[in-house]
Design an enzyme around this catalytic site. Structure first.
Site, short mmCIF file in Angstrom:
data_model
loop_
_atom_site.label_atom_id
_atom_site.label_comp_id
_atom_site.label_asym_id
_atom_site.label_seq_id
_atom_site.Cartn_x
_atom_site.Cartn_y
_atom_site.Cartn_z
N PRO A 101 0.82 -1.23 0.00
CG PRO A 101 -0.84 -1.58 1.58
CD PRO A 101 0.48 -2.12 1.12
NE ARG A 102 -2.02 4.99 -4.27
CZ ARG A 102 -3.00 5.59 -4.92
NH1 ARG A 102 -3.72 6.51 -4.32
NH2 ARG A 102 -3.27 5.26 -6.17
CG ASP A 103 0.12 3.10 4.60
OD1 ASP A 103 -0.16 2.32 3.68
OD2 ASP A 103 -0.01 2.78 5.80
#
Length: 636
Positions: free
Chosen positions: A328-330
């Protein structure tokens, strides 16, 4: 406690039960209602088109000269749905679970499951409109992978998915314009909300060409104005994207939820100088074939093609073998920051990492890569001067999306009855981190499928009394909006609005950005207050109110950003845990991952405005997880 009005019954039956038992407005009575839709992106255009098709009269307010310029066109990578065309095991449950987990268990189960249920209907709707999704040789729609999932569920149209989806919604809306059901008011900015007898009954808008303040009344107001990422000054958002409409509603009584949840996208073209006014996104879809790496040794300044594999650290593949480059992006953003903090960043500033397509081109051929990402590669080359077919892209995290927004219940209604909030402007579906390709899904689900049901349920039960713009409440709110403009124009200081915005953005990025801590957040609150005080005494604002005045537009928006920024810092300070995009350095696992505190913070933080210089009041909505088990999020 806040009442989210989630229907009773099993998770998979809640939305069906709601549709089958909610009150309805008859076709003849729908024609008696006027609905104000503020914003013409995916959520706003789809809502306006669908409600008008049902018979409502719709007034659509567009801040641009055309709805086709809405920031939704900037979405590149795709839209999620559970069609399971690749036959790789996808289902409604898997999309639901991936979204809950991706948001680090800080979103409502009922809303997320509804979103997953609706996702496939969105694809059918858009195909019927002629949206040119990519297709396999068989003729079936193609899918690609996105971060946070082990299945391929993302539908796409090369690297311009948002634009193509918006054109579909825009076409549907223009059909209703031709039919006389939708009235588009372009170059209008909503400045305030009119509340009468506790219900949202209209707005005050400014004609951005003439400067005239306008009154518009209706039976409900739909806010579809996007996110607040431009509080950071540099972001991937369009320059006109702002928080003003949502913030003015907040000051009228709408609670603002989870403002500290902002998403830093890992795949953006790095900052190149102080002259920049925005940043450019490179689609997350590129991480399907691009490999992320940095040199193993700090200070290695060789050109990337001179660095052999033995001297490269493919750090996402090393740390997260199950998901690799598609975390995921985070997670990807924090890891990129960690690499540059270690001195292993690349480029002149050392604030970037490589996204390399060498192996994908060797395996698939340049023609195949160009068919998937050609327009993105062309855009990168025009901006940077480098050919990504020959040398790796340089990328670095940048502000992209905001998961926080106005609090809404299951009906998408705010704490002000009659004020509904759709798409990125609300907080509801993504928790502390949004999975890639889910923004388009939420915007279209809210507009095409959710609001036509929930708005009808409201109008059928409330039966708002007729109100016209001559009502005294409109005059009062218009006077307040005019006074605010006059205050800005009378300051006559020395610093431009862009200077103030840039200083605010640097403050928020440094202290409420990819990593936060108590001391930094306390510093941020104090310095934002000082900057806001200076703004109201030293702003240099040329021009007048009764004409086209971009400086005046930006000044009003920056004034709101100043207040929002403080709330973001307060929200981040109160949340003594790490979750998703909210990373408190005091709360992390031994290997540097976000460490939640489910015993004390498994709730939505919804803030009530108490006045410009007064501390906001916190209200909580407890998050009850009956269908998923709260676990430490792992992508290894």
């Amino acid at each position: 406690m806040l009442d989210s009005r989630i229907p009773a019954g099993s998770l998979s039956d809640k939305w069906t039960q709601f549709q089958e038992h909610s009150p309805l407005v008859s076709p003849n009575n729908k024609r008696k209602h006027t609905v104000l839709v503020v914003g013409t992106g995916l959520a706003g255009a789809s809502a306006a088109a669908t409600l008008a098709e049902q018979g409502y009269h719709v007034k659509s307010f567009c801040i641009q000269d055309s709805p086709r310029r809405a920031h939704s066109i900037a979405a590149q990578g795709g839209i999620n749905a559970t069609k399971n065309y690749p036959n790789d095991g996808d289902s409604v449950w898997r999309l639901f679970y991936d979204t809950i987990k991706g948001g680090d268990y800080r979103s409502r189960e009922a809303n997320v499951h509804r979103l997953a249920e609706i996702s496939s209907h969105i694809i059918d709707q858009c195909v019927a409109q002629g949206v040119p999704f990519a297709r396999e040789y068989s003729g079936l729609l193609a899918n690609r992978s996105f971060g946070g999932a082990l299945v391929s569920r993302t539908f796409y149209a090369r690297g311009q998915t948002g634009q193509q989806l918006l054109l579909g919604a825009y076409s549907a809306m223009m059909r209703q314009v031709q039919a006389g059901q939708v009235e588009i008011l372009a170059r209008r900015e909503m400045l305030d909300l009119v509340v009468i007898d506790g219900q949202a009954r209209g707005i005050i808008a400014r004609n951005l060409v003439t400067g005239e303040l306008e009154r518009h009344s209706g039976d409900a107001v739909l806010l579809c104005t996007g996110g607040y990422g431009n509080v950071y000054y540099l972001s991937t958002n369009a320059k006109n994207s702002n928080v003003t409409a949502a913030w003015r509603c907040h000051k009228r009584g709408a609670y603002f939820a989870n403002p500290c949840y902002t998403q830093i996208h890992p795949t953006c073209i790095p900052v190149s100088g102080d002259y920049q006014s925005k940043l450019t996104l490179m689609s997350e879809g590129l991480r399907n074939d691009g490999r992320v790496w940095v040199p193993k040794e700090p200070g290695d300044r060789r050109s990337p093609n001179e660095i052999p594999d033995c001297d490269r650290d493919y750090y996402l593949e090393r740390r997260y073998p199950a998901f690799g480059n598609l975390v995921p992006r985070d997670v990807a953003s924090r890891n990129a920051k960690a690499m540059t903090d270690e001195g292993r960043g690349v480029g002149e500033t050392g604030l970037s990492v490589y996204l390399d397509f060498r192996d994908a081109i060797a395996e698939q051929g340049q023609e195949a890569i160009a068919a998937k990402y050609g327009n993105l590669f062309d855009m990168y080359q025009r901006i940077t001067g480098d050919d990504p077919y020959q040398v790796p892209m340089r990328i670095y995290p940048a502000v992209h999306y905001t998961m926080g927004g106005l609090w809404v219940d299951y009906h998408l209604m705010s704490t002000i009855p009659g004020l509904f909030v759709l798409g990125e402007a609300n907080f509801s579906d993504h928790g502390a981190n949004r999975l890639g390709a889910s923004a388009l899904m939420q915007g279209l689900a809210d507009g095409y499928f959710v609001i036509p049901q929930t708005l009808g349920a409201y109008l059928a039960t409330q039966k708002p009394e007729p109100v016209t713009p001559d009502h005294a409440a409109f005059a009062e709110v218009e006077d307040a909006a005019r006074h605010h403009i006059e205050q800005l124009l009378q300051i006559r200081g020395d610093k431009t609005v862009m200077t103030f915005h840039r200083e605010l953005g640097r403050l928020v990025w440094d202290y409420v950005g990819m990593a936060r801590d108590q001391a930094g957040l306390e510093t941020a609150i104090a310095r934002i207050q000082d900057l806001r005080e200076e703004f109201w005494h030293n702003l240099k604002l040329p021009g007048t109110a009764n004409t086209l005045n971009k400086n005046l537009e930006f000044a009003g928006r920056v004034a709101d950003f100043m207040e929002l920024a403080e709330l973001m810092a307060r929200d981040a300070l109160h949340r003594e845990e790490s979750c998703g995009g909210h990373f408190r350095e005091e709360h992390q696992t031994a290997d540097g991952e976000a460490k939640r505190d489910d015993d004390h913070f498994a709730y939505v933080a919804a803030w009530a405005y108490q006045g410009r210089d007064r501390t906001p009041t916190l209200h909580r909505e407890d998050l009850n997880f009956e269908n998923v088990q709260l676990t430490q999020r792992s992508y290894k």
